[in-house]
Design a protein around this motif. Structure first.
Motif, PDB file in Angstrom:
ATOM      1  N   GLY A   1       0.591  -1.181  -0.145  1.00  0.00           N
ATOM      2  CA  GLY A   1       0.012  -0.350  -0.220  1.00  0.00           C
ATOM      3  C   GLY A   1       0.567   0.657  -0.019  1.00  0.00           C
ATOM      4  O   GLY A   1       2.121   1.149   0.668  1.00  0.00           O
ATOM      5  N   SER A   2       0.492   2.525  -0.840  1.00  0.00           N
ATOM      6  CA  SER A   2       1.274   3.323  -1.268  1.00  0.00           C
ATOM      7  C   SER A   2       0.982   4.324   0.162  1.00  0.00           C
ATOM      8  O   SER A   2       0.128   3.831   1.250  1.00  0.00           O
ATOM      9  N   ASN A   3       2.017   5.079   0.850  1.00  0.00           N
ATOM     10  CA  ASN A   3       2.497   5.924   1.774  1.00  0.00           C
ATOM     11  C   ASN A   3       1.751   7.554   1.756  1.00  0.00           C
ATOM     12  O   ASN A   3       2.264   8.501   1.742  1.00  0.00           O
ATOM     13  N   ALA A   4       1.115   7.691   0.596  1.00  0.00           N
ATOM     14  CA  ALA A   4      -0.095   8.673   0.175  1.00  0.00           C
ATOM     15  C   ALA A   4      -0.899   8.273  -0.756  1.00  0.00           C
ATOM     16  O   ALA A   4      -1.162   7.756  -1.666  1.00  0.00           O
ATOM     17  N   SER A   5      -2.192   8.822  -0.338  1.00  0.00           N
ATOM     18  CA  SER A   5      -3.614   9.342  -0.868  1.00  0.00           C
ATOM     19  C   SER A   5      -3.833   8.958  -2.285  1.00  0.00           C
ATOM     20  O   SER A   5      -2.835   9.818  -3.121  1.00  0.00           O
ATOM     21  N   LYS A   6      -4.743   8.222  -2.973  1.00  0.00           N
ATOM     22  CA  LYS A   6      -4.550   7.888  -3.971  1.00  0.00           C
ATOM     23  C   LYS A   6      -5.516   9.314  -4.579  1.00  0.00           C
ATOM     24  O   LYS A   6      -6.502   9.498  -5.411  1.00  0.00           O
ATOM     25  N   ARG A   7      -6.751   9.913  -3.631  1.00  0.00           N
ATOM     26  CA  ARG A   7      -7.679  10.624  -3.699  1.00  0.00           C
ATOM     27  C   ARG A   7      -7.688  11.880  -3.274  1.00  0.00           C
ATOM     28  O   ARG A   7      -8.961  12.226  -3.360  1.00  0.00           O
ATOM     29  N   VAL A   8      -7.233  12.300  -1.949  1.00  0.00           N
ATOM     30  CA  VAL A   8      -6.441  13.267  -1.464  1.00  0.00           C
ATOM     31  C   VAL A   8      -5.275  14.183  -1.512  1.00  0.00           C
ATOM     32  O   VAL A   8      -4.408  13.390  -0.950  1.00  0.00           O
ATOM     33  N   THR A   9      -5.382  15.283  -2.581  1.00  0.00           N
ATOM     34  CA  THR A   9      -3.965  16.049  -2.103  1.00  0.00           C
ATOM     35  C   THR A   9      -3.332  16.633  -1.029  1.00  0.00           C
ATOM     36  O   THR A   9      -4.097  16.811  -0.038  1.00  0.00           O
ATOM     37  N   GLY A  10      -2.806  15.865  -0.272  1.00  0.00           N
ATOM     38  CA  GLY A  10      -1.907  15.942   0.386  1.00  0.00           C
ATOM     39  C   GLY A  10      -1.431  14.872   1.582  1.00  0.00           C
ATOM     40  O   GLY A  10      -1.901  15.894   3.183  1.00  0.00           O
ATOM     41  N   LEU A  11      -2.027  14.458   1.685  1.00  0.00           N
ATOM     42  CA  LEU A  11      -2.790  13.557   2.454  1.00  0.00           C
ATOM     43  C   LEU A  11      -1.507  12.355   2.372  1.00  0.00           C
ATOM     44  O   LEU A  11      -1.198  11.564   1.818  1.00  0.00           O
TER      45      LEU A  11
END
Length: 524
Positions: free
Chosen positions: A467-477
């Motif tokens: 799983g990524s360490n960055a949200s795919k749907r919320v910029t800056g999360l």
């Protein structure tokens, strides 16, 4: 100045906050408990002090690297002691324990003394483990997988066949190809438990863990892991991080629109709801809790349907015992292994899971090394018994006041330790007792399924598949900690903080960040 909020004051949150503050951000860390530390907490009663979580200091170079990024060293921050033996193992059906020494040569002799030819086999095993370990550190652990270009190098492609074989073969079968004695197979297979998995589910790639304990040895920081957490919290404050405790985050706020951006968080402090604005939010809390409780449904990268396809690591019953008198039968770290691991682990990870009996378990006696954790002449004892990740097993309590299943698991472990280690009066000598169960992990740490560690390191939940360490749907999360990449354990949590910083910098390299020059020495 970029405003950043970090959710969670465990080691990953503290490390992330500190690195980002040093980058020039205005960082506020919000921790729901009264103190920082998360799983790496502390509890005291009647002169006995217990670490309530991690207890193995492995991968010392990861700690050293993190401290050097802050212009200091592990030696300046911690008083590290080499444990010898590194740990002791009691096996069901065998009267004499096996001591694992602090060095490779001694451990080759230990293996040879149990099974002729096993010393040479272990040497070959550790050659492979060391090579795989360095490949992992150089190529896989310090990357966010934001770009796959670094993995197309000629050197790595040349190792692709070997790496594929290690990924597709389970650890237990890989160990069995080197040694025949069941005790030796268990010594080589038990690191899977550190990874929240079982030897039958863990890829052989993770045999690299044996390089850490059988070759490098095991260290202990005096003062326990409470001291480690305190040192990192101090560095965070020195870096400019504002730490707010008793601050329970209830929501991550976003801007309107299909592609939302972070706006801030809402949290409860002193009974009042506070809204804090931010340009970035990093959740070092449990990823399942973050995605299913703090983020609006339409903005979830990992909704509940995604988690239904994932495998949790085991739950645990923790038992903290203050014991009158010495316990020479136990080492600082002592493991107790049942004969039938397939049945033991099978019951924990089955679709219809149940508590194994008898169960393998772990005992830590810090009073063997640390003078400040128990009254003079007495012993501090911490037990960890793996059980299914199920909050329904219950919560623990003090002096036997926990839920019945939790207290029964504790009683059986104390009885088994007493019998196997030859301490017949152990139960009568206990003067302090506290238990913790899966229900506590769920309630106090928002842990998915009440798991003690995080998602298991199976093939489908390792490296870029975790799983990524960055949200795919919320910029800056963004995310950090044991439930995201690179995985479980204190060193992995420190690395998770660093690879998040690299992501924010746009750095897609796979190696650790350069260390700043210090005292006239060149940068590393």
């Amino acid at each position: 100045m970029m405003r950043t909020i970090v959710i969670g004051g465990g080691i990953a949150g503290l490390a992330t906050a500190s690195l980002l503050a040093r980058e020039g951000r205005e960082v506020t860390l919000l921790e729901s408990a009264a103190t920082v530390g998360g799983r790496a907490g502390s509890w005291e009663q009647d002169g006995f002090r217990f670490d309530t979580g991690p207890s193995w200091y492995l991968m010392p170079e990861v700690f050293e690297h993190f401290y050097r990024l802050h212009g200091t060293t592990a030696a300046e921050q911690l008083d590290l002691v080499q444990l010898d033996p590194g740990y002791r193992v009691y096996f069901e059906g065998h009267h004499e324990p096996v001591d694992i020494a602090a060095g490779r040569a001694e451990n080759l002799a230990v293996f040879e003394g149990i099974e002729p030819g096993a010393g040479e086999a272990l040497d070959r095993y550790l050659v492979s483990a060391e090579s795989t370990y360095h490949d992992a550190v150089d190529r896989f652990l310090y990357t966010s997988f934001a770009s796959m270009r670094p993995f197309a190098s000629r050197e790595l492609l040349g190792k692709a066949g070997r790496l594929a074989r290690l990924l597709l073969r389970p650890l237990d079968r890989f160990a069995a190809s080197y040694v025949s004695d069941n005790r030796l197979r268990q010594i080589l297979g038990y690191p899977a438990v550190f990874l929240g998995s079982s030897p039958t589910m863990t890829p052989a790639m993770y045999h690299l863990m044996s390089y850490l304990d059988l070759d490098e040895g095991v260290l202990y920081p005096r003062g326990g892991f409470t001291r480690v957490i305190a040192s990192i919290a101090d560095l965070a404050r020195e870096s400019g991080v504002r730490i707010v405790t008793d601050a329970r985050v209830t929501a991550i706020r976003t801007t309107p629109g299909a592609r939302a951006s972070v706006a801030g968080v809402d949290y409860v402090h002193d009974g009042q709801t506070v809204s804090l604005n931010a340009d970035e939010v990093v959740s070092a809390a449990d990823l399942h809790h973050t995605e299913t409780e703090l983020v609006a449904p339409e903005h979830r990268s990992y909704p509940e349907r995604w988690w239904r396809r994932r495998t949790s690591g085991p739950g645990a019953v923790l038992v903290m015992l203050g014991v009158r008198g010495e316990l020479p039968e136990l080492s600082h770290h002592t493991l107790f292994f049942t004969e039938d691991w397939d049945e033991n682990f099978g019951r924990i990870f089955a679709s219809e899971a149940s508590i194994p009996e008898p169960a393998s378990f772990y005992a830590c006696k810090p009073s063997a090394t640390d003078d400040d954790v128990a009254p003079d002449g007495d012993s501090n004892l911490f037990l960890l018994i793996p059980v299914p990740a199920d909050p329904g097993i219950g919560r623990g309590g003090v002096d036997g006041s926990g839920d019945s299943q939790v207290e029964l698991v504790a009683d059986l472990a104390i009885r088994r330790l007493s019998e196997w280690a030859g301490i017949p009066d152990l139960a009568e000598r206990v003067v302090v007792r506290r238990t913790v169960g899966p229900g506590d992990f769920a309630a106090d740490l928002n842990s998915w399924k009440g798991g003690a560690l995080g998602p298991a390191h199976t093939l489908g939940q390792s490296a870029m598949l975790r799983g990524s360490n960055a949200s795919k749907r919320v910029t800056g999360l963004y995310y950090a900690g044991g439930s995201t990449i690179p995985g479980i354990g204190l060193p992995m949590c420190l690395i998770s903080a660093e690879i998040l910083l690299k992501r924010l910098r746009g750095d897609t390299s796979t190696s650790p960040l350069p260390e700043p020059a210090r005292d006239g020495a060149p940068a590393r």
